[in-house]
Design an enzyme around this catalytic site. Sequence first.
Site, short mmCIF file in Angstrom:
data_model
loop_
_atom_site.label_atom_id
_atom_site.label_comp_id
_atom_site.label_asym_id
_atom_site.label_seq_id
_atom_site.Cartn_x
_atom_site.Cartn_y
_atom_site.Cartn_z
CG ASN A 96 -7.92 -1.84 -5.35
OD1 ASN A 96 -7.22 -2.63 -4.95
ND2 ASN A 96 -8.32 -0.94 -4.48
CG ASP A 99 -2.30 0.86 0.98
OD1 ASP A 99 -2.40 1.45 -0.15
OD2 ASP A 99 -2.91 0.84 2.05
C1 IPE Z 1 -5.96 -2.77 -1.29
O1 IPE Z 1 -5.42 -1.64 -0.87
C2 IPE Z 1 -5.23 -3.80 -0.96
C3 IPE Z 1 -4.12 -3.76 -2.09
C4 IPE Z 1 -2.77 -3.22 -1.90
C5 IPE Z 1 -4.32 -3.91 -3.59
P1 IPE Z 1 -6.15 -0.09 -0.78
O2 IPE Z 1 -5.35 0.90 -0.52
O3 IPE Z 1 -7.14 0.21 -1.99
O4 IPE Z 1 -7.01 -0.52 0.60
P2 IPE Z 1 -7.99 0.59 1.44
O5 IPE Z 1 -9.33 0.03 0.68
O6 IPE Z 1 -7.71 1.91 1.35
O7 IPE Z 1 -7.88 -0.37 2.68
C1 IPE Z 2 -1.64 0.41 -3.41
O1 IPE Z 2 -1.44 1.57 -3.54
C2 IPE Z 2 -1.95 -0.30 -4.97
C3 IPE Z 2 -3.13 -0.68 -5.02
C4 IPE Z 2 -4.28 -0.51 -4.34
C5 IPE Z 2 -3.45 -1.17 -6.26
P1 IPE Z 2 -2.52 2.75 -3.37
O2 IPE Z 2 -2.86 3.10 -4.69
O3 IPE Z 2 -3.78 2.31 -2.55
O4 IPE Z 2 -1.70 3.87 -2.79
P2 IPE Z 2 -2.54 5.03 -1.68
O5 IPE Z 2 -3.25 4.12 -0.64
O6 IPE Z 2 -3.61 5.67 -2.46
O7 IPE Z 2 -1.45 5.87 -1.33
MG MG Z 3 -4.24 2.33 -0.49
#
Ligand code: IPE
Ligand code: IPE
Ligand code: MG
Length: 243
Positions: free
Chosen positions: A59, A11
């Site tokens: 997502n 994340d």
């Molecule tokens: C979901 O990440 C898990 C992955 C890294 C793919 P998100 O960043 O979308 O998670 P939430 O919904 O904010 O918890």
């Molecule tokens: C994780 O990074 C990747 C995916 C969820 C696919 P994010 O895209 O969630 O990054 P933040 O949480 O917005 O920083």
């Molecule tokens: Mg995220």
Amino acid sequence: MGARHVAIIMDGNGRWAKQRGLDRTAGHKEGAKAVRRIVRHAREQGLEWLTLFAFSSLNWARPPYEVRELMDLLVQFLADEEPELLANGIRLTAIGERAYLPRYVREALERVERSTAHCRDMRLVLAVSYDGRRDVVQAVRRLVHMAARGELLAADVGEAHLMAALSTADMPDVDLLIRTSGERRLSGFLPIEACYAELIFTEGLWPDFQTADFDAAMAEYDHRERRFGMTSAQLEAAPAFGR
Ligand code: IPE
Ligand code: IPE
Ligand code: MG
């Protein structure tokens, strides 16, 4: 015993990009580099199982251009990494709702699943369009079908049936679950499989995750006492109980 199965919620890509005034997709590109780095390192360290949360079922609600970029990056990753996976004996498989994936993504995934099927030295599992509760629902559906066909009696249903019906059926329980970027939630990742996992939340953003961070998490895991419901004294008397 060290962790056999490590699962990572990767994340913070979006925030990494935002800090630099870049588009979120630049963060995902940098995140893909961290994936390569950590897969390579985990293999070198002799890890048996690595499961990465690449894209959650939730997502799909992101802006279409970002979803498209994430799908393209996954296909790119598969194409770039296939030779290295093969050279290092890494078998790649995917969990999640693959029917929801665009066809070009599904085909790319399945091609690498097939080409690496004989690899035995490490398993890399990508969770794509994955949500643990949805996976439990499809498992329950399978068991209900079995019961309807007379193959299973309600009274006989045990943990093993549930575990075998999940998409993670052939995987061992998660020992160590890492989430980067300071978020302290599981977001639907492996709820049954990680029910006794050690949780480690790191503050850094995924694109900045280094091999040293991985090693630090593994070392922290080794220091935790996994009591499995028992007392410390019991474990000291019979350490074999601490799996
Ligand atoms: C979901 O990440 C898990 C992955 C890294 C793919 P998100 O960043 O979308 O998670 P939430 O919904 O904010 O918890
Ligand atoms: C994780 O990074 C990747 C995916 C969820 C696919 P994010 O895209 O969630 O990054 P933040 O949480 O917005 O920083
Ligand atoms: Mg995220």
